[in-house]
Design a protein around this motif. Structure first.
Motif, short mmCIF file in Angstrom:
data_model
loop_
_atom_site.label_atom_id
_atom_site.label_comp_id
_atom_site.label_asym_id
_atom_site.label_seq_id
_atom_site.Cartn_x
_atom_site.Cartn_y
_atom_site.Cartn_z
N VAL A 280 21.30 106.02 22.34
CA VAL A 280 21.26 106.98 23.44
C VAL A 280 19.88 106.91 24.07
O VAL A 280 18.92 106.43 23.46
N ALA B 204 16.95 109.37 25.79
CA ALA B 204 16.59 110.79 25.81
C ALA B 204 15.18 110.97 26.36
O ALA B 204 14.30 110.14 26.15
N ASN C 7 29.19 112.68 21.57
CA ASN C 7 29.36 113.77 22.53
C ASN C 7 28.35 114.88 22.27
O ASN C 7 27.71 115.38 23.21
N ARG D 223 24.77 113.71 23.22
CA ARG D 223 24.56 113.68 24.66
C ARG D 223 24.48 115.08 25.26
O ARG D 223 23.72 115.32 26.20
N GLU D 224 25.22 116.02 24.69
CA GLU D 224 25.13 117.42 25.16
C GLU D 224 23.73 117.99 24.90
O GLU D 224 23.16 118.66 25.76
N ALA E 95 21.24 116.40 27.30
CA ALA E 95 21.42 116.89 28.68
C ALA E 95 20.73 118.22 28.93
O ALA E 95 20.49 118.59 30.09
#
Length: 117
Positions: free
Chosen positions: A15, A17, A59, A62-63, A66
């Motif tokens: 990911v 970030a 999921n 990523r939440e 975000a």
């Protein structure tokens, strides 16, 4: 056969970030590599509803990302572990977060957290 434990895992989830405490780390993203191992119950598994869906790890990660800039890898690891542990199937969660760009002379650095219900 006597089933003693059951774990599901995700390894090497990549990911991007916004993470870091230094000024040069602000205003950009960095790669993180997530490894997760989750202990689940010993009940019969007949379908996806009976187990932990691997996609939930990405999921949830990523939440959290975000939401905005994260100061420390440790904070991210703990927040992700708590989010995964909140899933009804999870009994224990081990999260390893690697930050490959943190040290120029190391392949990776990061942290590992383990949380239990």
């Amino acid at each position: 056969m006597s089933l003693k434990t059951r774990h599901v895992f995700v390894e090497g989830l990549k990911v991007e970030a916004a993470i870091g405490i230094y000024d040069y780390e602000h205003g950009r993203t960095q790669p993180l590599i997530i490894d997760a191992e989750i202990r689940i119950g010993l009940h019969a598994i007949k379908g996806l509803k009976d187990t932990l869906n691997y996609e939930m790890i990405g999921n949830l990660a990523r939440e959290l990302i975000a939401r905005g800039h994260i100061k420390l890898v440790e904070t991210f690891a703990e927040d992700l572990a708590e989010a995964v542990l909140a899933l009804p199937q999870a009994l224990e969660v081990r999260i390893r977060i690697s930050k490959p760009e943190a040290l120029a002379d190391a392949d990776r650095s990061g942290c590992v957290v383990v949380v239990t219900k």
